[in-house]
Design a protein around this motif. Structure first.
Motif, PDB file in Angstrom:
ATOM      1  N   GLY A   1      -8.990  -0.910   8.279  1.00 33.76           N
ATOM      2  CA  GLY A   1     -10.400  -0.696   7.972  1.00 33.76           C
ATOM      3  C   GLY A   1     -10.627   0.302   6.864  1.00 33.76           C
ATOM      4  N   ASP A   2      -9.637   1.185   6.587  1.00 31.62           N
ATOM      5  CA  ASP A   2      -9.788   2.124   5.482  1.00 31.62           C
ATOM      6  C   ASP A   2      -9.851   1.360   4.162  1.00 31.62           C
ATOM      7  OD1 ASP A   2      -9.726   4.175   7.242  1.00 31.62           O
ATOM      8  OD2 ASP A   2      -7.699   4.875   6.759  1.00 31.62           O
ATOM      9  N   GLU A   3     -10.532   1.922   3.178  1.00 38.61           N
ATOM     10  CA  GLU A   3     -10.654   1.298   1.861  1.00 38.61           C
ATOM     11  C   GLU A   3      -9.865   2.116   0.844  1.00 38.61           C
ATOM     12  OE1 GLU A   3     -14.827   0.952   1.117  1.00 38.61           O
ATOM     13  OE2 GLU A   3     -15.022  -0.854   2.330  1.00 38.61           O
ATOM     14  N   LEU A   4      -8.970   1.441   0.136  1.00 40.28           N
ATOM     15  CA  LEU A   4      -8.061   2.118  -0.800  1.00 40.28           C
ATOM     16  C   LEU A   4      -8.266   1.630  -2.222  1.00 40.28           C
ATOM     17  CD1 LEU A   4      -4.755   1.934   1.289  1.00 40.28           C
ATOM     18  CD2 LEU A   4      -6.586   3.629   1.431  1.00 40.28           C
ATOM     19  N   SER A   5      -7.929   2.479  -3.163  1.00 40.97           N
ATOM     20  CA  SER A   5      -7.945   2.138  -4.583  1.00 40.97           C
ATOM     21  C   SER A   5      -6.598   2.519  -5.179  1.00 40.97           C
ATOM     22  CB  SER A   5      -9.077   2.878  -5.304  1.00 40.97           C
ATOM     23  OG  SER A   5     -10.333   2.584  -4.730  1.00 40.97           O
ATOM     24  N   GLU A   6      -6.417   2.196  -6.456  1.00 38.69           N
ATOM     25  CA  GLU A   6      -5.159   2.551  -7.116  1.00 38.69           C
ATOM     26  C   GLU A   6      -4.934   4.054  -7.033  1.00 38.69           C
ATOM     27  OE1 GLU A   6      -3.209   2.511 -11.615  1.00 38.69           O
ATOM     28  OE2 GLU A   6      -4.930   1.238 -11.159  1.00 38.69           O
ATOM     29  N   GLY A   7      -3.735   4.462  -6.597  1.00 38.94           N
ATOM     30  CA  GLY A   7      -3.398   5.866  -6.485  1.00 38.94           C
ATOM     31  C   GLY A   7      -3.628   6.463  -5.118  1.00 38.94           C
ATOM     32  N   SER A   8      -4.280   5.749  -4.208  1.00 38.97           N
ATOM     33  CA  SER A   8      -4.511   6.272  -2.860  1.00 38.97           C
ATOM     34  C   SER A   8      -3.177   6.450  -2.132  1.00 38.97           C
ATOM     35  CB  SER A   8      -5.411   5.324  -2.065  1.00 38.97           C
ATOM     36  OG  SER A   8      -6.684   5.192  -2.657  1.00 38.97           O
ATOM     37  N   VAL A   9      -3.055   7.541  -1.374  1.00 43.27           N
ATOM     38  CA  VAL A   9      -1.825   7.812  -0.626  1.00 43.27           C
ATOM     39  C   VAL A   9      -1.822   6.966   0.648  1.00 43.27           C
ATOM     40  CG1 VAL A   9      -0.439   9.544   0.553  1.00 43.27           C
ATOM     41  CG2 VAL A   9      -1.686  10.145  -1.534  1.00 43.27           C
ATOM     42  N   VAL A  10      -0.754   6.203   0.845  1.00 41.16           N
ATOM     43  CA  VAL A  10      -0.620   5.332   2.006  1.00 41.16           C
ATOM     44  C   VAL A  10       0.231   5.987   3.096  1.00 41.16           C
ATOM     45  CG1 VAL A  10       0.301   3.126   2.817  1.00 41.16           C
ATOM     46  CG2 VAL A  10      -0.926   3.241   0.651  1.00 41.16           C
ATOM     47  N   ALA A  11       1.321   6.622   2.694  1.00 42.96           N
ATOM     48  CA  ALA A  11       2.238   7.204   3.676  1.00 42.96           C
ATOM     49  C   ALA A  11       3.074   8.300   3.034  1.00 42.96           C
ATOM     50  CB  ALA A  11       3.152   6.126   4.257  1.00 42.96           C
ATOM     51  N   LEU A  12       3.648   9.137   3.867  1.00 42.67           N
ATOM     52  CA  LEU A  12       4.622  10.134   3.433  1.00 42.67           C
ATOM     53  C   LEU A  12       5.993   9.668   3.895  1.00 42.67           C
ATOM     54  CD1 LEU A  12       2.776  13.479   4.286  1.00 42.67           C
ATOM     55  CD2 LEU A  12       2.819  12.228   2.114  1.00 42.67           C
ATOM     56  N   ILE A  13       6.918   9.574   2.963  1.00 44.91           N
ATOM     57  CA  ILE A  13       8.241   9.027   3.252  1.00 44.91           C
ATOM     58  C   ILE A  13       9.310  10.049   2.885  1.00 44.91           C
ATOM     59  CG2 ILE A  13       9.876   7.172   2.742  1.00 44.91           C
ATOM     60  CD1 ILE A  13       7.550   5.379   2.109  1.00 44.91           C
ATOM     61  N   GLU A  14      10.268  10.216   3.769  1.00 43.90           N
ATOM     62  CA  GLU A  14      11.427  11.054   3.487  1.00 43.90           C
ATOM     63  C   GLU A  14      12.490  10.177   2.842  1.00 43.90           C
ATOM     64  OE1 GLU A  14      14.594  14.038   5.766  1.00 43.90           O
ATOM     65  OE2 GLU A  14      12.963  13.088   6.879  1.00 43.90           O
ATOM     66  N   PRO A  15      12.907  10.475   1.615  1.00 41.50           N
ATOM     67  CA  PRO A  15      13.893   9.635   0.932  1.00 41.50           C
ATOM     68  C   PRO A  15      15.143   9.438   1.765  1.00 41.50           C
ATOM     69  CG  PRO A  15      12.936  11.216  -0.593  1.00 41.50           C
ATOM     70  CD  PRO A  15      12.444  11.595   0.773  1.00 41.50           C
TER      71      PRO A  15
END
Length: 455
Positions: A65-79
């Motif tokens: 339901g969230d609305e995103l645009s280019e550059g929006s943060v989706v997740a934090l990932i540990e390499p």
């Protein structure tokens, strides 16, 4: 604590505030590069936001339901390299997982994942009630839409999203009568609701100016189909709803005329088969020849490579061809860019790739933009002719039916020739009948003798 890196929404063309319809990962999940994190669905396509590198998801920043645009943060990932050095990675992820999946979160996300309702909004979302007499199908007519030439020019069309247009149609509201309060005069759902409220307060549905200039249609029939036998209800997919709204608009607003022609592709088909035998790793279909022929036609007749913009005609100097692709969820039209700069084999490979992306729901919004001219081929299914609907803001579309062997008089005798039916729909505001006849005749000549592409 290892450094966490952000996974952001990549370039998705001009789309902004695209809703999330599915979250594909949760904290603690191990992901590989390009694996989907969330699924977005714009007005034109469904797309996945890929993981930018291998690693472990530590935090998901969005929900359905969230609305995103280019550059929006989706997740934090540990390499991956840092996660491998951290044996307790999964244990640390558990608290975040519980937080993500607590009942309250699921309860909030569930309504967003449901298909859009076809009926009017619930009372809490505005003043409009499903049982309102003015909106009831058995009561006064919906406001007619004025189809005067001035109002139909693209620059004068009300500025609203497809979802708002669908909502307005469900309520019988003419958007031409609604003032937009959003940025740039864009009409929002709240503007439509406010308009309906004002109409109801005035004692009935508003009508356009007198003189009978509107369609003034009677309400859509309400039928209890179950009275006549067993039925099953199935909601339309989002693509079907959006494409249906676009097709209805294009059919109503563009004065369509369709020109028919048969092309002799006997020699072309023989060459195509030889080319396929020589390049067994590439599927060469008749469509690649149609793309090249269409580009040649657009160069020779520039009005077909144009778009209306208010009182001006925009003549394009590039050649991007849209290809209608049939998918389980509905029709989509990805675009092959710079088709004039690509050879037959290059087009064949790109056509195969983009068709596969369409069927696998991997198309991005950028894949659907920038078309100059569209081709809709039903040759693999059948039929002898049809009237394709123009894909606005383009001014023409080529329909292709199944080829058939026919006797053709060559001046001395009837000879068997493989004939391909062509159906060209065009915008009569821009193109007249004579130009359309010349265009289809030229396509027929080019397909009949491919050497003309070298001229």
């Amino acid at each position: 604590m290892a450094e966490l890196k952000e996974a952001r929404v990549p370039d998705i063309g001009d789309d902004k505030d695209v809703p999330v319809i599915e979250v594909l990962v949760k904290p603690g999940d191990t992901v590989s590069k390009d694996q989907g994190l969330v699924t977005l669905e714009s007005d034109k396509a469904t797309m996945e936001v890929p993981a930018p590198f291998d690693g472990v998801v530590r935090e998901v920043k969005v929900k359905v339901g969230d609305e995103l645009s280019e550059g929006s943060v989706v997740a934090l990932i540990e390499p991956a390299a840092e996660a491998a050095d951290k044996p307790s990675a999964k244990a640390e992820a558990k608290p975040a997982q519980k937080t993500e999946e607590k009942p309250e979160s699921r309860a909030e996300a569930a309504p967003e994942a449901k298909p859009e309702p076809k009926s009017e909004p619930e009372p809490k979302s505005g003043p409009v009630q499903p049982s309102t007499p003015a909106m009831n199908a058995g009561n006064p007519h919906s406001p007619p839409v004025t189809f005067d030439a001035e109002a139909l020019m693209p620059g004068k069309v009300p500025h609203a999203s497809p979802a708002v247009r669908l909502f307005a149609r469900e309520l019988g509201v003419d958007l031409g009568q609604v003032s937009g309060s959003a940025r740039g005069g864009r009409i929002s759902k709240e503007d439509v609701q406010a308009y309906v409220k004002s109409v109801m307060a005035g004692g009935g549905a508003a009508r356009t100016g007198g003189g009978g200039g509107g369609l003034d249609l009677i309400p859509w029939p309400k039928v209890d189909f179950a009275k006549f036998g067993e039925v099953e209800r199935k909601p339309l997919s989002r693509i079907q709803k959006l494409s249906g709204a676009n097709l209805a608009r294009n059919w109503a607003m563009i004065p369509h005329v369709t020109q028919f022609e048969d092309a002799d592709i006997t020699e072309m088909e023989a060459f195509r088969k030889r080319l396929g035998e020589e390049n067994k790793d590439t599927k060469v279909t008749p469509l690649v020849f149609l793309i090249k022929a269409a580009v040649a036609g657009l160069k020779k007749f520039p009005a077909f490579n144009a778009s209306l913009d208010g009182d001006e005609l925009v003549l394009k100097q590039y050649f991007n061809i849209g290809i209608a692709v049939d998918t389980p969820d509905g029709l989509v039209v990805p675009v092959i860019r710079d088709a004039d700069r690509k050879g037959l084999l290059d087009l064949a490979r790109e056509l195969g790739e983009i068709s596969a992306k369409a069927r696998d729901k991997k198309l991005s919004s950028a894949d659907m933009q920038g078309g100059c001219f569209s081709i809709s081929s039903l040759g693999g299914i059948g039929g002898t002719a049809f009237t394709p609907i123009i894909n606005a803001p383009e001014v023409a579309i080529l329909g292709v039916s199944r080829s058939a062997m026919k006797p053709v008089w060559n001046g001395k005798e009837f000879a068997p020739r493989l004939m391909l039916p062509l159906s060209l729909s065009y915008d009569h505001r821009v193109i007249d009948g004579a130009a359309a006849a010349r265009f289809t005749s030229y396509l027929s000549q080019v397909l009949g003798d491919l050497r003309r592409l070298l001229l």
